[in-house]
Design a protein around this motif. Structure first.
Motif, PDB file in Angstrom:
ATOM      1  N   UNK B  91      15.621 -25.043  19.400  1.00  0.00           N
ATOM      2  CA  UNK B  91      15.885 -26.472  19.581  1.00  0.00           C
ATOM      3  C   UNK B  91      17.318 -26.690  20.064  1.00  0.00           C
ATOM      4  N   UNK B  93      19.147 -24.586  21.648  1.00  0.00           N
ATOM      5  CA  UNK B  93      19.251 -24.044  23.012  1.00  0.00           C
ATOM      6  C   UNK B  93      18.880 -25.092  24.066  1.00  0.00           C
ATOM      7  N   UNK B  94      18.011 -26.048  23.695  1.00  0.00           N
ATOM      8  CA  UNK B  94      17.619 -27.097  24.645  1.00  0.00           C
ATOM      9  C   UNK B  94      18.828 -27.895  25.117  1.00  0.00           C
ATOM     10  N   UNK B  97      20.181 -27.191  28.686  1.00  0.00           N
ATOM     11  CA  UNK B  97      19.329 -27.397  29.865  1.00  0.00           C
ATOM     12  C   UNK B  97      20.138 -27.670  31.125  1.00  0.00           C
TER      13      UNK B  97
END
Lengths: 338, 257
Positions: B91, B93-94, B97
């Motif tokens: 989560x 790491x999102x 983006x």
């Protein structure tokens, strides 16, 4: 999860191999498994013995179309479920399949398909995309897509397309009508290598595109607002994904007719086994869709021998109970696995 | 760092002007429906205003693409779904983006994620599914995702609304530390006392207009509390801590105007 994922992929590959062997081996002319490589080789070497022709000209293309059309449906189902953030989405449920079938039937009825092999898939794509666009616009207001409006619009446009298809069939000469019947309930009869090659091409394009967007699909599970917050261009990705999904579904439908529920069932089951991460999920869906459609075709070809059931009937018999089960779970307010 | 010029959004925001600099911890307050969420969304660039400009480091935010925005402004919406099927680390790491749109994280991306997890005290939970966390831990994970974006500006919409008192104070203290670190932190808050305790600056919205902007002591006058929040209240010094607090005695009945 990693171990479980490895097992799931192993099982999928085994299932694909086994169902492929059965699909080629079983039928009015049965070919023992160990003879399949030899007969295949013989056909492509130019021999025209009965077994070689059955394997090389009938069963292999049928298998290839089954696997590739199944992949196309399952891939588009996975992507539609991701961008609409709803586990009930499926190219059949939201009307793209019927839209594609309508285009294909028009191509045949107007004689365009006789002039060019590309006419049927092109018209199917145009009409599938148009239906997808209309449904999407109807269900989206203020940049939010309402899923129930989407499903209802899908039902409405689906029945409209089916009605027009049936009207065209009614007005067609009898032989032509029988030839076109399969668009209403998909079948794999008469699959050929041209169709398989076309499907392989669009599937490769779609899989590449979808894999590039897989991180964005992961992020979309946290909600559109959150996706926009971390920099995902949500509207653009939704539109592009919908267009590519419409492309592969329409090409699949233009070769096989409407096959429902593969795109619903496969991602659901695989999400439980593989997890929600879209990169492995998309790869697994491509395999799983192929397996499910091949197995369904096997069932359709063997349960009422010597007659054959259209594969679309088999997938609907599997899919409707599955769909109702999902509705039941949603009613109980439990997690629905997205 | 962030400048707002005559911002309008239909009738929900009217002629908002404000300027914010690095190191500020700003509380955005106002009664329900005052336009707090709308203002934050416009500031984050997620909502396109019908008039006016939001500038980030001198550039109009709505003229730029989503990934440009996300590298400069981290925005946390008010509601986070409670069935997100990912681990805490996945989560967070999102948040990368905008640097790794295909999810292939570089060493820099990994380092940003590690640091965000460490700052929010989530290292021991990093492999836990988000669904196994308590509400307070989930909110910390959400803020960690914002931190992973590496943005100098943090906009948070009621990040402590549904948390117990421990996590409310825990998260506000962590956010204040981030501001002291040089970031601009703007949070929408319902708890006026917490705005007094943790923010050096408070801006107050009422019916889409900015009606007060200053230190909490300047903003929370008995007149504003009466007219905007419709309560009888007056600030006082807490005899134990010496801090400014509010003594709220009653809700003022609704009177038609």
């Amino acid at each position: 999860m990693t171990r479980r994922r490895a097992w799931a992929f192993g099982a999928l590959l085994f299932a694909l191999f086994a169902s492929a062997a059965l699909e080629i081996g079983l039928g009015p002319v049965s070919i023992p498994f160990w003879q399949i490589p030899g007969d295949t080789w013989a056909y492509f070497a130019g021999h025209r013995a009965l077994d070689a022709v059955v394997v090389g000209a009938i069963r292999w293309p049928r298998l290839a179309v089954a696997v590739l059309a199944g992949s196309a449906l399952a891939l588009s189902g996975t992507v539609l479920q991701a961008i609409l953030r709803n586990p009930m989405a499926d190219p059949g449920v939201i009307g793209v399949s019927s839209g594609g079938a309508l285009g294909a039937v028009i191509a045949v009825a107007t004689g365009l398909s006789a002039r060019s092999v590309a006419a049927t898939p092109l018209l199917a794509f145009a009409s599938g995309l148009a239906v997808a666009a209309v449904i999407y616009r109807l269900a989206t207001s203020a940049r939010r897509t309402d899923v129930y409006r989407l499903l209802l619009a899908g039902v409405a446009l689906s029945s409209l397309c089916s009605a027009v298809i049936t009207a065209i069939l009614d007005l067609s000469p009898l032989e032509e009508m029988q030839q076109m019947m399969f668009w209403l309930f998909g079948g794999l009869d008469g699959s050929n290598w041209t169709e398989a090659a076309m499907l392989a091409g669009v599937n490769a394009v779609a899989l590449t595109a979808f894999l590039r967007l897989s991180f964005a699909y992961d992020i979309l599970t946290t909600g559109e607002e959150h996706a926009e917050a971390v920099g995902v261009d949500v509207e653009r990705i939704k539109r592009a994904s919908l267009a590519v999904a419409a492309l592969i579904v329409s090409v699949a439908v233009s070769t096989t007719g409407v096959i429902s529920f593969v795109g619903l069932i496969v991602p659901h089951i695989l999400r439980r086994l593989i997890g929600a991460n879209h990169r492995p999920l998309l790869a697994a869906s491509a395999l799983g869709g192929g397996v499910l459609l091949t197995l369904s075709d096997l069932v359709g070809r063997t349960v009422v021998q010597p007659a054959e059931l259209n594969v679309g009937i088999v997938t609907s018999c599997l899919g409707v109970p599955f769909f109702l089960y999902l509705l039941y779970r949603q009613r109980r307010g439990r997690d629905i696995g997205l | 760092m962030m400048d707002i010029f005559h911002l309008h959004y239909h009738h929900r925001l009217e002629d908002i002007c404000a300027a914010f600099g690095p190191g500020e911890m700003v509380g955005l307050v106002g009664p329900n429906g005052a336009g707090k969420s709308t203002l934050l969304r416009a500031m984050a660039g997620v909502l396109r205003p019908t008039g006016g400009v939001v500038q980030v480091m001198g550039e109009a935010i709505h003229a730029r693409e989503p990934r440009w925005r996300a590298r400069r402004v981290a925005y946390l919406p008010q509601f986070l779904p409670d069935d997100i099927p990912f681990t805490v680390r996945e989560f967070v790491e999102m948040g990368r983006y905008s640097y790794a749109p295909q999810g292939v994280l570089s060493r820099t991306d990994m380092a940003a994620v590690d640091e965000a997890l460490a700052v929010m005290g989530l290292v021991e939970h990093e492999d836990a599914p988000l669904t196994h966390l308590s509400g307070g831990e989930r909110q910390r994970a959400a803020i960690a995702r914002c931190l992973a974006q590496g943005a100098p500006i943090l906009l948070l919409d009621e990040p402590i609304a549904s948390l117990d008192i421990h996590y409310q104070l825990d998260i506000l203290a962590r956010l204040r530390a981030l501001a002291e670190d040089g970031r601009l932190v703007i949070i929408a808050l319902h708890h006026l006392e917490l705005a007094l305790a943790y923010c050096q600056r408070t801006i107050c919205l009422h019916r889409g207009r900015l009606v007060a902007d200053g230190s909490p002591g300047e903003v929370f006058t008995p007149a504003l509390l009466r007219d905007v929040f419709r309560v009888d209240a007056r600030p006082f010094r807490d005899p134990h801590s010496g801090a400014l607090r509010l003594s709220v005695s009653a809700a003022i009945p609704h009177t038609p105007e």
